[in-house]
Design a protein around this motif. Structure first.
Motif, PDB file in Angstrom:
ATOM      1  N   LYS A  23      -1.528  12.013  -9.888  1.00 16.35           N
ATOM      2  CA  LYS A  23      -1.737  11.552 -11.276  1.00 16.35           C
ATOM      3  C   LYS A  23      -0.910  10.300 -11.544  1.00 16.35           C
ATOM      4  O   LYS A  23      -1.378   9.354 -12.170  1.00 16.35           O
ATOM      5  CB  LYS A  23      -1.318  12.653 -12.266  1.00 16.35           C
ATOM      6  CG  LYS A  23      -2.355  13.755 -12.438  1.00 16.35           C
ATOM      7  CD  LYS A  23      -1.850  14.758 -13.464  1.00 16.35           C
ATOM      8  CE  LYS A  23      -2.462  16.116 -13.234  1.00 16.35           C
ATOM      9  NZ  LYS A  23      -1.787  17.188 -13.966  1.00 16.35           N
ATOM     10  N   ALA A  24       0.338  10.301 -11.042  1.00 11.22           N
ATOM     11  CA  ALA A  24       1.204   9.128 -11.259  1.00 11.22           C
ATOM     12  C   ALA A  24       0.630   7.910 -10.533  1.00 11.22           C
ATOM     13  O   ALA A  24       0.624   6.799 -11.072  1.00 11.22           O
ATOM     14  CB  ALA A  24       2.615   9.423 -10.773  1.00 11.22           C
ATOM     15  N   LEU A  25       0.104   8.109  -9.331  1.00 10.91           N
ATOM     16  CA  LEU A  25      -0.433   6.977  -8.556  1.00 10.91           C
ATOM     17  C   LEU A  25      -1.769   6.481  -9.126  1.00 10.91           C
ATOM     18  O   LEU A  25      -2.175   5.352  -8.872  1.00 10.91           O
ATOM     19  CB  LEU A  25      -0.588   7.355  -7.084  1.00 10.91           C
ATOM     20  CG  LEU A  25       0.725   7.665  -6.351  1.00 10.91           C
ATOM     21  CD1 LEU A  25       0.464   7.995  -4.899  1.00 10.91           C
ATOM     22  CD2 LEU A  25       1.703   6.497  -6.454  1.00 10.91           C
ATOM     23  N   ASN A  82      -8.391   1.444  -5.991  1.00 12.26           N
ATOM     24  CA  ASN A  82      -8.090   0.912  -4.655  1.00 12.26           C
ATOM     25  C   ASN A  82      -7.582   2.024  -3.754  1.00 12.26           C
ATOM     26  O   ASN A  82      -6.372   2.157  -3.538  1.00 12.26           O
ATOM     27  CB  ASN A  82      -7.029  -0.185  -4.756  1.00 12.26           C
ATOM     28  CG  ASN A  82      -7.637  -1.494  -5.179  1.00 12.26           C
ATOM     29  OD1 ASN A  82      -8.638  -1.929  -4.605  1.00 12.26           O
ATOM     30  ND2 ASN A  82      -7.069  -2.097  -6.192  1.00 12.26           N
ATOM     31  N   VAL A  83      -8.506   2.803  -3.252  1.00 16.80           N
ATOM     32  CA  VAL A  83      -8.127   3.976  -2.463  1.00 16.80           C
ATOM     33  C   VAL A  83      -8.739   3.866  -1.067  1.00 16.80           C
ATOM     34  O   VAL A  83      -9.923   3.557  -0.925  1.00 16.80           O
ATOM     35  CB  VAL A  83      -8.615   5.268  -3.159  1.00 16.80           C
ATOM     36  CG1 VAL A  83      -8.285   6.501  -2.327  1.00 16.80           C
ATOM     37  CG2 VAL A  83      -7.996   5.395  -4.551  1.00 16.80           C
ATOM     38  N   ILE A  84      -7.896   4.117  -0.060  1.00 16.29           N
ATOM     39  CA  ILE A  84      -8.357   4.146   1.339  1.00 16.29           C
ATOM     40  C   ILE A  84      -8.105   5.563   1.838  1.00 16.29           C
ATOM     41  O   ILE A  84      -7.009   6.104   1.644  1.00 16.29           O
ATOM     42  CB  ILE A  84      -7.544   3.160   2.217  1.00 16.29           C
ATOM     43  CG1 ILE A  84      -7.614   1.733   1.665  1.00 16.29           C
ATOM     44  CG2 ILE A  84      -8.007   3.204   3.672  1.00 16.29           C
ATOM     45  CD1 ILE A  84      -6.540   0.807   2.230  1.00 16.29           C
ATOM     46  N   LEU A  85      -9.098   6.164   2.483  1.00 12.09           N
ATOM     47  CA  LEU A  85      -8.915   7.507   3.039  1.00 12.09           C
ATOM     48  C   LEU A  85      -8.482   7.381   4.498  1.00 12.09           C
ATOM     49  O   LEU A  85      -8.959   6.489   5.206  1.00 12.09           O
ATOM     50  CB  LEU A  85     -10.228   8.291   2.954  1.00 12.09           C
ATOM     51  CG  LEU A  85     -10.794   8.461   1.539  1.00 12.09           C
ATOM     52  CD1 LEU A  85     -12.236   8.966   1.599  1.00 12.09           C
ATOM     53  CD2 LEU A  85      -9.933   9.420   0.725  1.00 12.09           C
ATOM     54  N   PRO A  92      -2.701  -0.365  -4.168  1.00 10.99           N
ATOM     55  CA  PRO A  92      -3.651   0.449  -3.413  1.00 10.99           C
ATOM     56  C   PRO A  92      -2.961   1.676  -2.800  1.00 10.99           C
ATOM     57  O   PRO A  92      -1.767   1.622  -2.498  1.00 10.99           O
ATOM     58  CB  PRO A  92      -4.127  -0.505  -2.317  1.00 10.99           C
ATOM     59  CG  PRO A  92      -3.858  -1.865  -2.836  1.00 10.99           C
ATOM     60  CD  PRO A  92      -2.641  -1.755  -3.695  1.00 10.99           C
ATOM     61  N   VAL A  93      -3.728   2.739  -2.641  1.00  8.45           N
ATOM     62  CA  VAL A  93      -3.175   3.986  -2.098  1.00  8.45           C
ATOM     63  C   VAL A  93      -3.911   4.351  -0.811  1.00  8.45           C
ATOM     64  O   VAL A  93      -5.144   4.302  -0.743  1.00  8.45           O
ATOM     65  CB  VAL A  93      -3.316   5.141  -3.125  1.00  8.45           C
ATOM     66  CG1 VAL A  93      -2.860   6.468  -2.522  1.00  8.45           C
ATOM     67  CG2 VAL A  93      -2.519   4.836  -4.390  1.00  8.45           C
ATOM     68  N   ILE A 100       0.865  -1.189   0.000  1.00 10.66           N
ATOM     69  CA  ILE A 100       0.000   0.000   0.000  1.00 10.66           C
ATOM     70  C   ILE A 100       0.897   1.233   0.000  1.00 10.66           C
ATOM     71  O   ILE A 100       1.785   1.379   0.850  1.00 10.66           O
ATOM     72  CB  ILE A 100      -0.947   0.038   1.226  1.00 10.66           C
ATOM     73  CG1 ILE A 100      -1.894  -1.173   1.236  1.00 10.66           C
ATOM     74  CG2 ILE A 100      -1.738   1.342   1.242  1.00 10.66           C
ATOM     75  CD1 ILE A 100      -2.986  -1.126   2.303  1.00 10.66           C
ATOM     76  N   LEU A 101       0.664   2.123  -0.959  1.00 10.97           N
ATOM     77  CA  LEU A 101       1.454   3.354  -1.052  1.00 10.97           C
ATOM     78  C   LEU A 101       0.752   4.437  -0.238  1.00 10.97           C
ATOM     79  O   LEU A 101      -0.424   4.740  -0.478  1.00 10.97           O
ATOM     80  CB  LEU A 101       1.561   3.799  -2.515  1.00 10.97           C
ATOM     81  CG  LEU A 101       2.268   2.796  -3.445  1.00 10.97           C
ATOM     82  CD1 LEU A 101       2.057   3.183  -4.898  1.00 10.97           C
ATOM     83  CD2 LEU A 101       3.757   2.745  -3.109  1.00 10.97           C
ATOM     84  N   GLN A 102       1.466   4.989   0.718  1.00  9.73           N
ATOM     85  CA  GLN A 102       0.868   6.042   1.564  1.00  9.73           C
ATOM     86  C   GLN A 102       1.194   7.423   0.977  1.00  9.73           C
ATOM     87  O   GLN A 102       2.340   7.716   0.654  1.00  9.73           O
ATOM     88  CB  GLN A 102       1.462   5.931   2.970  1.00  9.73           C
ATOM     89  CG  GLN A 102       0.996   7.013   3.925  1.00  9.73           C
ATOM     90  CD  GLN A 102       1.494   6.752   5.340  1.00  9.73           C
ATOM     91  OE1 GLN A 102       1.603   5.609   5.780  1.00  9.73           O
ATOM     92  NE2 GLN A 102       1.800   7.809   6.065  1.00  9.73           N
TER      93      GLN A 102
END
Ligand code: PEP
Ligand code: MN
Length: 341
Positions: free
Chosen positions: A193-195, A229-232, A201-202, A178-180
C-alpha cells in the motif's frame, strides 16, 4: 466492471457521470488506450447494473471476472513499458539487472559497475537490507550500503535497484531508481500500500509459495494505489525437488504474458541457486518471452557474504551477456544497454 461509453459523448458528460459514481464510493480508472473505456473498482453493490446499462451515455458493460482488474489485459491490452535510465522493460525492450546479492564494499561496487559498462547490463542491483532466513546470517550493510549504491550510481551513471523490507524505510529509499519487493514480502500488504503511493518503479518478486493470481493481486495493490510502474520478477517457487534451491517456473512467464500487460523478468540465480545453471535458464527465459533478467554477479563468489554459490564471476557474466544479446535479438526484442562503445 468495464463501461464502454458511446463515441459521441462530450467530455463534460463523462466527467459528470464519473462524479456521480465517485459520490457513491466507486473508484474510476480511465484507460489510456480508449477515452471512452472506464473501469469501475471497489464495492459495486451500491449501484444498479440495470440503471448503468440504461444510462444514455453507456454503450456496453463488460464484467471482469479476474480478481485483479488494473493488472489485467482486459483493462489494458497494450504492454506497459517501464523506463528507468537506459533500461526499458516491455513493448519489445529487454534489460538486464546485475550485481551482487549484498552490497559489501566500495571497491566491489566499482568493479561491478565497470563489468556492467563493458557487458551491456543497464541496472545495478545490490541488497543493503537483506531478508535472511537466519537471524545470525549477514543482514546487509543497511544505510551505509545504500550510500555505496548511490555513490556507484553517481560515478557510473547506472541506476540502482535495491530491496525495501519495511514501509518505515521509505524516506531513506526515495531516490532509489527501482524498489525491489522480495519474495518474502510479496504479500506484505502494508508495504505494498505504501509503495502504491510513490512514483519509484517497483520490482515485485514472486513469493515462493504464491500462485500467479496471488502474485497479480499483489501487483494490483500497487496499481490500485496509483503506482503503475510495476515489473514482475519470477524467481522460482518451492516444489518437492531438492536438487535446486527453487524450481524456475517458466510457464508462469508465458501465462503472465497472456494475463497481464505488466513487464515480466526472470531471476535465474535465486531460482536454481547454482552458478553453473544460470546461463541455460537465462537463455530459456528469453525464449519464454521474458522482458528482462536479474543476475547475481560477484567479483569473488567464494567469499561473498551471501549467495556466493549462485553468483557468476565477471568473466562468466561477460560470456552470458554475449549470448543474451544474440538470443534477445533472435526473439525479435531490443536489448536496452548501458554498454560503452
Ligand atoms: C535477492 O534478490 O537478493 C533476494 C533476496 O531475492 P528473493 O526475494 O527472490 O529471495
Ligand atoms: Mn541473493
Amino acid at each position: 466492471m468495464i463501461l464502454f461509453l458511446k463515441q459521441n459523448v462530450a467530455e463534460h458528460e463523462v466527467k459528470h457521470f464519473c462524479q456521480s459514481l465517485q459520490e457513491k464510493g466507486i473508484v474510476i480508472a480511465h484507460s489510456d488506450e480508449d477515452l471512452k473505456k472506464i473501469m469501475l473498482l471497489g464495492d459495486l453493490s451500491q449501484i444498479s447494473q440495470h440503471d448503468l446499462r440504461a444510462h444514455e451515455i453507456v454503450r456496453e458493460i463488460q464484467h471482469v471476472s479476474s480478481p485483479y482488474k488494473k493488472a489485467s489485459r482486459v483493462f489494458r491490452q497494450t504492454d506497459t513499458l517501464v523506463h528507468v535510465g537506459n533500461a526499458k522493460f516491455g513493448q519489445g525492450f529487454f534489460s538486464v539487472i546485475a550485481g551482487p546479492c549484498s552490497v559489501e564494499s566500495e571497491a566491489q561496487m566499482q568493479e561491478i559497475t565497470s563489468v556492467m559498462k563493458q557487458s551491456g547490463a543497464s541496472l545495478l542491483r545490490g541488497g543493503a537490507f537483506k531478508p535472511r532466513t537466519s537471524p545470525y546470517a549477514f543482514q546487509g550493510m543497511g544505510m551505509p550500503g545504500l550510500d555505496l549504491l548511490r555513490k556507484a550510481r553517481e560515478q557510473s551513471g547506472i541506476p540502482i535497484v535495491t530491496e525495501i523490507m519495511s514501509a518505515e524505510h521509505l524516506p531513506f529509499f526515495s531516490d532509489v531508481d527501482i524498489l525491489q519487493v522480495g519474495a518474502r514480502n510479496m504479500q506484505n500488504f502494508e508495504l505494498l500500500k505504501a509503495l502504491g503511493k510513490v512514483k519509484n518503479p517497483v520490482l515485485l518478486k514472486r513469493g515462493f509459495c504464491a500462485t500467479i493470481d496471488e502474485w497479480l493481486m499483489s501487483a494490483e495493490y500497487l496499481l490500485s494505489g496509483g503506482n503503475e510502474n510495476v515489473i514482475l520478477c519470477e524467481r522460482g517457487i518451492r516444489t518437492f525437488e531438492p536438487s535446486t534451491r527453487n524450481t524456475l517456473d517458466l510457464s508462469a512467464v508465458v501465462m503472465l504474458k497472456e494475463k497481464t500487460h505488466l513487464p515480466v523478468i526472470v531471476d535465474p540465480s535465486h531460482a536454481c541457486g547454482l552458478a553453473w545453471m544460470v546461463e541455460p535458464l537465462a537463455l530459456a527465459a528469453i525464449a519464454a518471452g521474458a522482458d528482462g533478467l536479474m543476475i547475481e554477479v560477484h567479483q569473488d563468489p567464494q567469499n561473498a557474504k551471501s549467495d556466493g554459490e549462485q553468483s557468476l564471476t565477471p568473466n562468466q557474466f561477460y560470456d552470458l551477456m554475449k549470448k543474451v544479446e544474440k538470443t534477445v535479438s533472435f526473439f525479435g526484442k531490443t536489448l536496452s544497454s548501458d554498454q560503452e562503445s
